[in-house]
Design an enzyme around this catalytic site. Structure first.
Site: not given
Ligand SMILES: Cc1cc2nc3c(=O)[nH]c(=O)nc-3n(C[C@H](O)[C@H](O)[C@H](O)COP(=O)(O)OP(=O)(O)OC[C@H]3O[C@@H](n4cnc5c(N)ncnc54)[C@H](O)[C@@H]3O)c2cc1C
Ligand code: FES
Length: 1275
Positions: A60, A208-210, A300, A371, A713, A1140, A1207
């Site tokens: 796309c 700073m980094g927002n 952070n 983590r 579509q 696809q 599909e």
């Protein structure tokens, strides 16, 4: 890409960043390079653009500019990257179409590793990886030609603007102030000024980094009237070393922190850099490159996220911060006292973090950061941990220990009591055994804790500690501190994406070079998409007087509307009008499946997110403010229904409910050896098309004519909807669709409702009105795939033969009918799938609930229905204790067969796919190897599964199987094709171009497709049901054949003439060079009373085999390999079809293993953006991904013997689900658990981990259902 000149070092840095988070005010002095800047079709395309396009990495195209720029920024810094660099660079970019494999392959051509294509010169490409079969490698056709690529020449890149260098070198920086309508932005240059500003405005954030403040302002509506941006204050970026460690400026970005530490690590003995290395490992998984490039270290820490990755390790690692304010400077340790609550730290509002001290570790000290996140990359963690332990010299006795967790409360928490239980004791099983119990008690979460996953999070605290324990044991052993045997170390999951195989059949040697059919032709707009020139709905230039529409939605799940006050909204700047149902001049409802749905709720709402009114204003920002100012009062109605169980209890259904059966199921159950009953729940799925719902309705200004530019579509449905709503004839509405940035079923019915509302606004104001939903709104309002509950009873013999099966499929439809009964119906129609179960019964029910209405989604119920069926097969296998593939194979259709709706077909190609997939994947040998692996590994297990699909193509409502086309030949010989299909990435326009090329005997370059519009081809059917090429292809073929025949006399007169000369001559001879083509497709039907029919034109078959490796302690997994064999007849375009297949497979993988919608107990969708809802990313691609198109297959029912493929392979993603289930079964077996077990979809790490029943999960007491209100519902 942002580039900045650094006067101190006279160097230029380049980095990628997220445009949506980057404040424009911060870009003073920086150069910004966008995708349009690096190359264009008018000048020269850049090699990155070319390679992603030619490798078929753009469908796309909506994601393509992002992919291009992430790769470009990487190459600017590292022209010869490694594959790891490439996957890291792409980790923060999402694509919903391609499945990433072709993007990775395009980028792989830049890397110089041994296993990759040497396209920069030598023709030594190994893109096809391992050899398979007898055919020599070089004879196999390739999806793209690696030799036909522009070389990357770094000397040709854009230079940094010299004016900016001059400016930076010659002018001394000044404070910058920007005044907006509601916000003032100040950017000081000196620390003193910053301190004064902060003292004067303690509440003003330091941006700073927002990356924290930005989303707060954008999504939570938080307004900061003053923003201080200290990004130019040098004092925040200083790095200095001391004998004890390193001070890093709090303003440094996380990427800068990473490179500082990376440079330091090799300069010191390993024992001194434990904290540095732990931090760097954690940084590698934090957010994405784009986030790390801008997010600051200080930001952070101060943001104090509950699940911050850095804070636990900074705290455990004895780090501290230096803070400054007008009151002076002080140092504050980063310990449990620092983090005081959600988003809160101990600092005073006017205090500024100047720098962060990271100490060297000492001999005998070990540090680790851990983590676990819902997705392997670009995802906030579920639980994070920082752990440090210190031993006395040559001893296993713990001298000091520090453990911090994130994700276990409102902020970073210390496990101080657990540490007390470890300190001064030996590092052994006994100590840790006691520590686990204390830890469980210490970090107990209430059962309804925000974020949910309570049991999982608690078990993760234990298993992460266990991982640390093992790691340290191994280190002690390596230092000869301990001599006894230590348990296996848990290695990280593999992550290198290998080149895969994509095998397809070449066209016949006799085929003309002009004839593009059957060749892997690049998506016809791929280059424009890669250069950013491709135009999407929201790219359309603003029209004079244009307004923006923002909808206002219900905040109650079920209530009467008692008041609607729009007065305040109307007072706000820019707001022009508020549209309510009273303004609709025509039909106020849309009718689907016989039920009416209100466009805008009038007196009652039935879900949170239902549209009530819409605010139109001169800008989006004003419309948004206006929408927030609309006041609605409600009177709640009792007992809203959210879950399927509640709907069933109250018989809340949409009719008709469908039943199909063959044989005598009840009698058959009496004859079998065994009967088993089970159930499985499948969560919903958000379409997550990259382009959200977008439209622009333009009143032409006379005779009630409207142009609608829209991403849909089904243009005809939009035309009908707008005409009905405005009470005008359809001939006054023209709907234009240039291209759609992804749809997947979500841009049909829901889009028509939004278009109707937008058209009312355009009609009422007589101005153009644009509506582009934000991601959060789109997710809240438009619904998605139906969550489904499947119940089954199966009767089988001891040898595995299934004699009878009885299914019940319940789909959660939400508050309106939409297409829900059809979705449930399709589950019933497909329930036989590949299996010949002689006595088979199934009921499909669409349940009405008070959730946003669900709608069509790629596969239309089949992916849910078939998971239920295959889960039943798995249960049979587990009851009998034999591999599931044996049960599958034994029960497959063989020879001439009849479905449960009495339709005759031949399953030969299904069986061929099955055998071919087993052979290609080396299934039997790998199963043996997996068993061996599982015997040798306690905490990691592998699993494998092989899953078939038989998928019916076309609409079972026969009238939808029609299509038309309009083909013009112009006098210069150029050809314009129009047809009813919409281009949404699936390549339908490319295929139509190929078909026209064959029929007109001209190269595709002479053929153009501009758009899909209702004034060229009327009364179209939706681009759906995998039927777009079948239907429109036949119509294009028809039109082209008519024209070719018309030209025949001219050709005969001048056989040596050119195409152009024939076209011109035809015009001179007054022969029409325009023709329509039409295709009357099959009259498909189902007679539900007789339980028979022919709902599909034919079947597409496929089989997929996947293998995973599962970390049983965290539930994290990797798909090691996937092999797919698909029968798509003779492919019209193998590269498009491959796209696809892979794209749908990955969407299925997301559905079954990753994507989780979460609703509150009051029916509010929590997961309204990419940070909460995870679609597959690059890290989820199978490490080896092979796709084979079945050779020697014909299909008499579709164009050129091809088959529909949009599909079917989505369901094959379930092979990963069942491979996970297989691995979980192996883990359970180690815990002494055998037989069937429940694993709902998606098989997220949480579910896989809990189902694995490790000693750690078993320690966590489960809360009694009903004894608490869960944070999220199982809908
Ligand atoms: C898409 C995305 C993914 C993310 N993934 C992760 C992840 O996986 N793990 C993780 O831990 N984090 C993650 N984050 C969070 C990110 O790391 C933090 O938002 C970031 O570090 C904050 O820094 P910033 O410079 O952008 O802060 P800003 O948004 O600019 O500021 C945040 C706050 O910090 C304050 N502040 C900033 N600097 C200072 C200073 N020097 N002194 C005092 N106060 C200061 C500001 O006043 C403000 O209140 C993610 C964020 C996003 C948007
Ligand atoms: S091509 Fe990537 S989102 Fe469509």
């Amino acid at each position: 890409m942002v580039s900045r000149y650094q006067p101190a070092t006279k160097s230029i840095i380049h980095y990628s960043a997220n445009a949506c988070l980057l404040p424009l005010c911060q870009l003073h002095g920086a150069a910004v390079t966008t995708v349009e800047g690096i190359g264009s079709t008018k000048t020269r395309i850049h090699p990155v653009q070319e390679r992603i396009a030619k490798a078929h990495g753009s469908q796309c195209g909506f994601c393509t500019p992002g992919m291009v720029m992430s790769t470009y920024a990487l190459l600017r810094n590292k022209p010869q990257p490694t594959m790891d660099d490439i996957t890291q660079a792409l980790a923060g970019n999402l694509c919903r179409c391609t499945g990433y494999r072709p993007i990775v392959e395009g980028c792989r051509t830049f890397c110089q590793e041994a296993n990759c294509c040497q396209a920069n010169g030598a023709a030594n490409c190994c893109l096809n990886g391992e050899k398979n079969g007898d055919e020599p490698e070089q004879e196999k056709p390739q999806l793209f030609d690696k030799l036909d690529l522009l070389p990357l020449d770094p000397t040709q890149e854009l230079i940094f603007p010299p004016e900016l260098i001059l400016m930076a070198d010659t002018t001394s920086p000044q404070t910058l102030t920007f005044h907006g309508e509601r916000v003032t932005w100040v950017s000081p240059v000196s620390l003193e000024e910053l301190i004064q500003l902060k003292a004067k405005h303690p509440k003003a954030p330091l941006v700073m980094g927002n990356t924290n403040i930005g989303p707060d302002m954008k999504f939570k509506g938080i307004l900061h009237p003053l923003i201080i941006s200290p990004t130019r204050v040098k004092g925040l970026f200083e790095v200095s070393q001391t004998p004890q460690g390193v001070w890093v400026g709090a303003g440094c970005s996380l990427s800068e922190l990473h490179s500082v530490l990376e440079k330091l690590v090799p300069q010191f003995p390993e024992e001194k850099t434990e904290v540095f290395r732990a931090l760097n490992r954690q940084l590698g998984n934090l957010g994405s490159v784009q986030i790390r490039n801008v997010a600051s270290l200080g930001g952070n820490i101060v943001s104090a996220y509950p699940n911050s990755d850095l804070n636990p390790i900074l705290a455990a690692g004895n780090c501290k911060v230096s803070v400054i304010s007008s009151g002076g400077r002080r140092e504050v340790p980063l310990n449990q006292d620092f983090f005081v609550g959600f988003g809160k730290v101990i600092l005073q509002p006017e205090e500024i973090v100047l720098s962060v001290f990271i100490p060297f570790s000492r001999k005998g000290e070990f540090v680790q950061a851990l983590r676990h996140a819902p997705r392997k990359e670009a995802s906030f963690a579920t639980v994070t941990a920082g752990m440090r332990v210190m031993f006395s010299e040559s001893s296993r006795v713990v001298q000091d220990v520090s453990i911090y967790y994130g994700g276990m409360g409102p902020t970073t928490v210390s496990a101080a009591k657990t540490c007390q239980a470890i300190i001064r004791r030996p590092w052994d099983d006994e100590t840790l055994g006691q520590a686990y119990d204390i830890l469980l008690e210490e970090l107990a979460l209430p059962p309804s804790a925000p974020g949910g996953k309570v049991e999982f999070r608690r078990s993760l605290t234990l298993s992460l500690l266990f991982k640390f324990y093992l790691e340290v044991l191994h280190k002690l052993k390596a230092m000869n501190v301990i001599t006894d045997e230590v348990p296996e170390k848990i290695q990280p999951l593999p992550r290198d994406i290998q080149p895969g195989l994509q095998e397809f059949q070449p066209v016949s040697k006799d085929q003309s070079n002009h004839d593009a059919v059957g060749r892997p032709m690049m998506h016809r707009s791929a280059i424009s998409q890669a250069t950013g020139e491709a135009v999407y709905c929201d790219d359309l230039p603003k029209i004079e007087g244009e307004l923006f529409l923002m909808v206002v939605t219900s905040s109650r799940p079920h209530a009467k509307i008692t008041g609607l006050d729009v007065s305040e909204a109307l007072q706000l700047p820019g707001v022009v009008d508020v549209i309510t149902t009273k303004d609709i001049p025509g039909k106020k409802v849309r009718t689907f499946c016989g039920y009416n749905e209100e466009l805008l709720a009038e007196s009652e709402v039935s879900c949170i997110g239902q549209m009530i009114c819409a605010v139109v204003a001169d800008t989006k920002a004003h419309a948004k403010r206006g929408a927030a100012a609309v006041k609605i009062s409600y009177e709640d109605l009792p007992d809203p229904i959210f879950t399927i169980e509640e709907a069933v209890e109250k018989s809340s259904y949409f009719e008709p409910r469908r039943l199909l059966q063959r044989g005598d199921v009840t009698e058959a159950f009496k004859t079998v050896d065994k009967v088993y009953e089970g159930e499985i729940r499948i969560g919903g799925q958000e379409h997550f098309y990259m382009e959200t719902q977008s439209m622009l309705v333009v009143p032409v200004g006379e005779e009630m004519e409207f142009n609608v530019y829209i991403s849909t579509q089904w243009p005809t449905l939009i035309q009908d909807a707008v005409a009905e709503t405005l009470n005008i004839a359809s001939n006054r509405v023209t709907c234009h669709v240039k291209r759609v940035g992804g749809a997947f079923g979500g841009k049909v019915t829901r889009t028509s409702v939004l278009a109707s509302i937008t058209s009312v606004a355009a009609w009422k104001t007589n101005r153009a009105v644009r509506c582009v939903l934000e991601r959060g709104e789109d997710m809240l309002i438009t619904g998605g795939r139906h969550p489904t509950l499947g119940k089954y009873k199966v009767g089988f013999m001891n040898d595995g033969k299934i004699v009878a099966a009885d299914f019940q499929f319940f789909a959660n439809s939400g508050n309106t009918v939409d297409e829900s009964p059809l979705v449930a119906e399709k589950m019933v129609l497909h329930m036989d799938t590949a299996y010949n179960i002689p006595n088979l019964r199934g009921r499909g029910t669409a349940c009405k609930t008070n959730l946003p209405s669900n709608t069509a989604f790629r596969g239309f119920g089949v992916p849910q229905g078939l998971l239920i069926v295959e889960n039943m097969i798995n249960d049979v296998a587990m009851v009998l204790g034999c591999p599931a593939d044996k049960i599958r194979e034994m029960n497959m259709y063989r020879g001439p067969s009849t479905t449960h709706y009495k339709f005759e077909f031949n399953p030969e190609n299904l069986l061929r796919c099955w055998e071919e997939c087993k052979r290609r994947s080396d299934y039997s040998a790998r199963r043996g190897a997996i068993e061996q692996f599982n015997e040798q590994n306690r905490w990691k297990k592998r699993g494998i599964s092989i899953i078939p699909i038989k998928y019916g193509i076309a609409f079972s409502d026969g009238f939808l199987n029609q299509a038309a086309a309009l083909v013009h030949i112009y006098k210069d010989g150029s050809v314009l094709v129009s047809h009813g299909g919409t281009e949404m990435g699936q390549g339908v326009h490319t295929k139509m171009q190929q078909i026209a090329s064959r029929e007109l005997h001209i190269p595709p370059s002479k053929i153009y497709i501009s758009e899909t519009s209702t004034n060229t081809v009327p009364n179209t059917c939706p681009s759906a049901a995998s039927f777009g090429t079948d239907a429109n292809g036949m119509a294009v073929k028809d039109a082209c054949q008519i024209l070719y025949q018309r030209l025949e006399p001219i050709r005969k007169k001048n056989p040596k003439g050119t195409w152009e000369s024939w076209a011109n001559k035809a015009f001179m001879e007054k022969i029409s060079l325009s023709a329509t083509g039409f295709y009357k497709g099959p009259d498909l039907y189902v007679d539900w009373d007789k339980m028979e029919g022919q709902p599909y034109a034919y079947y597409t078959y496929g089989v997929s085999c996947s293998e995973v490796e599962l970390d049983c302690l965290t539930g994290e997994y990797r798909t090691l390999r996937t092999d797919i064999v698909v029968d798509i007849g003779k492919s019209v375009n193998p590269s498009v079809d491959m796209g696809q297949i892979e794209g749908a497979f990955m969407q299925g993988l997301g559905l079954y293993t990753l994507e989780e919608l979460k609703f509150s107990p009051f029916g509010l969708l929590y997961t309204r953006g990419p940070s909460q809802y995870k679609v597959p990313a690059v890290c989820d691609v199978p490490l080896q991904f092979n796709v084979y198109l079945l050779p020697d297959s014909d299909n008499p029912y579709a164009i050129y013997s091809s088959k529909g493929i949009g599909e079917p392979t989505l369901f094959l993603g379930s092979s990963v689900f069942f491979a996970i289930k297989d691995a979980v079964a192996a883990a359970r077996s180690d815990s002494g658990l055998k037989g069937p077990f429940s694993l709902n979809s998606p098989a997220t790490p949480e579910r896989a981990c809990l189902a694995s029943a490790s000693p750690f999960t078993q320690k966590v007491p489960a809360s009694k259902p009903g004894s608490f209100k869960p944070w999220a519902l199982d809908i």
